[in-house]
Write a protein that holds these residues in place. Structure first.
Motif, mmCIF file in Angstrom:
data_model
loop_
_atom_site.group_PDB
_atom_site.id
_atom_site.type_symbol
_atom_site.label_atom_id
_atom_site.label_comp_id
_atom_site.label_asym_id
_atom_site.label_seq_id
_atom_site.Cartn_x
_atom_site.Cartn_y
_atom_site.Cartn_z
ATOM 1 N N GLY A 298 0.788 -1.227 0.000
ATOM 2 C CA GLY A 298 0.000 0.000 0.000
ATOM 3 C C GLY A 298 0.817 1.273 0.000
ATOM 4 N N ARG A 299 2.112 1.169 0.328
ATOM 5 C CA ARG A 299 3.011 2.323 0.260
ATOM 6 C C ARG A 299 4.167 1.996 -0.670
ATOM 7 N NH1 ARG A 299 2.300 3.520 6.136
ATOM 8 N NH2 ARG A 299 1.052 5.425 6.244
ATOM 9 N N PRO A 300 3.926 1.921 -1.960
ATOM 10 C CA PRO A 300 4.999 1.552 -2.888
ATOM 11 C C PRO A 300 6.108 2.595 -2.914
ATOM 12 C CG PRO A 300 3.061 2.320 -4.083
ATOM 13 C CD PRO A 300 2.657 2.200 -2.647
ATOM 14 N N ALA A 301 7.329 2.113 -3.102
ATOM 15 C CA ALA A 301 8.489 3.002 -3.157
ATOM 16 C C ALA A 301 8.780 3.374 -4.613
ATOM 17 C CB ALA A 301 9.705 2.318 -2.540
ATOM 18 N N GLY A 302 8.576 4.632 -4.947
ATOM 19 C CA GLY A 302 8.905 5.096 -6.287
ATOM 20 C C GLY A 302 7.712 5.121 -7.222
ATOM 21 N N MET A 303 7.873 5.864 -8.315
ATOM 22 C CA MET A 303 6.783 6.074 -9.266
ATOM 23 C C MET A 303 6.416 4.794 -10.009
ATOM 24 S SD MET A 303 5.626 9.052 -8.949
ATOM 25 C CE MET A 303 4.597 9.002 -10.423
#
Length: 344
Positions: free
Chosen positions: A69-74
């Motif tokens: 739910g909190r992905p790192a990066g675009m």
């Protein structure tokens, strides 16, 4: 009230978003249960983060749990949005209501798209919670008001309102296994939980280790074992308390979230700061004293609910003495051989 219509029992796929933190996640469990009741035939998916996967699974509310739910990066964020879009959810309930999740709504609501019905604070959502006072509501009340905008209320799900979290699912899911018993930690008599931690970036929400040590001595002298619980971040604090009061039992880093619940169920009482495990203890039926620095957080918006809780508050926690908190503990009327303060 929104003009959009909640599909209710006809919904096939529903997404709930709740990312963190521990206290907020636990306080959202009542809303999750209400969503489950409103969509009995739907496959419910929870989008969360790794620390809450096991807890969510044990509730039995959802069939699928996704922890990115909190992905790192675009790139990872685009993949998440693509996956959400491909699932064709009938309704998405944003129980996090953060800037991040509002951006998820915007990405799903791009032109020429057919976005799912969205419940949350994002501007333009089908079930937008627009109440200007939402920021001043207790989490449980705010989520209940948000669900009412989405067409979920006491008439839809039955029972009391607002929907209260209930930690009894831990026993239903895991039973009475030995690791969930006080004896597993060599606790054989009356004990009380002490919760000296708080968010690592909110040190002002922590009562001092010296004060906790003084309180632990009062508790031990009454014939009750003080039991320290917390995460690795509280290790040094717990060692300080234990060094000053050797009769305290140090279980910091040794308890799972499930064990916190089951220890709280059988504890005489709990004393703790404004932190997640204190909410868990209260929702497990444990009486307690919650310590609030009103310069940091408002008890009206963040006080534990679910059992008999006395709030000890002051502008800063260093203004609360051991005597203040011990008097509040006595007011609970749970210490063996002692009458409730104020009774004749």
């Amino acid at each position: 009230m929104s003009r959009s219509v909640n599909p209710g029992e006809n919904a096939r796929r529903v997404l709930i978003i709740k990312l963190s933190a521990l206290g907020d996640f636990v306080l959202a469990l009542g809303a999750m249960r209400a969503i489950r009741a409103a969509h009995p035939k739907a496959q419910l998916t929870l989008l969360t983060t790794p620390p809450y996967e096991a807890l969510a699974k044990a509730t039995g509310f959802v069939q699928k749990i996704e922890t990115d739910g909190r992905p790192a990066g675009m790139k990872a964020t685009r993949e998440l949005i693509k996956r959400i879009r491909s699932q064709r959810y009938d309704v998405i309930y944003d129980l996090q209501t953060s800037g991040r999740t509002a951006n998820y709504f915007k990405a799903l609501n791009m032109p020429f798209r057919n976005p799912p019905l969205w419940s949350g604070h994002a501007r333009g959502a089908a079930f937008e919670h627009k109440d200007p006072a939402r920021g001043n509501m207790h989490s449980i009340d705010r989520l209940a008001a948000q669900l009412e905008v989405a067409g979920i209320g006491p008439q839809r799900v039955g029972g009391a309102w607002p929907p209260m979290p209930d930690m009894s699912f831990v026993r239903r899911s895991l039973g009475d296994t030995p690791s969930l018993l006080p004896e597993y930690f060599s606790l054989h008599g009356p004990y009380a939980l002490m919760i000296p931690g708080a968010s690592s970036h909110r040190a002002a929400k922590r009562w001092s280790p010296e004060n906790y040590a003084g309180l632990a001595s009062r508790i031990a002298e009454s014939g009750v074992t003080p039991v320290l619980i917390g995460s690795k971040a509280e290790s040094e604090i717990a060692q300080t308390i234990k060094s000053s009061e050797p009769r305290a039992k140090n279980l910091v880093t040794r308890t799972s979230l499930f064990q916190i619940v089951t220890l709280a169920e059988k504890a005489l009482f709990a004393v703790g700061n404004d932190t997640g495990p204190m909410h868990m203890a209260a929702l497990s039926g444990c009486p307690g004293v919650a310590l609030f620095a009103t310069s940091e957080s408002d008890p009206d918006k963040a006080a534990p609910r679910g059992s008999q809780i006395i709030i000890c508050e002051a502008p800063t926690l260093d203004e609360l003495s051991v005597r203040d908190v011990w008097q509040a503990v006595q007011m609970l009327g749970v210490i063996p051989g002692r009458e409730r303060v104020g009774q004749s």
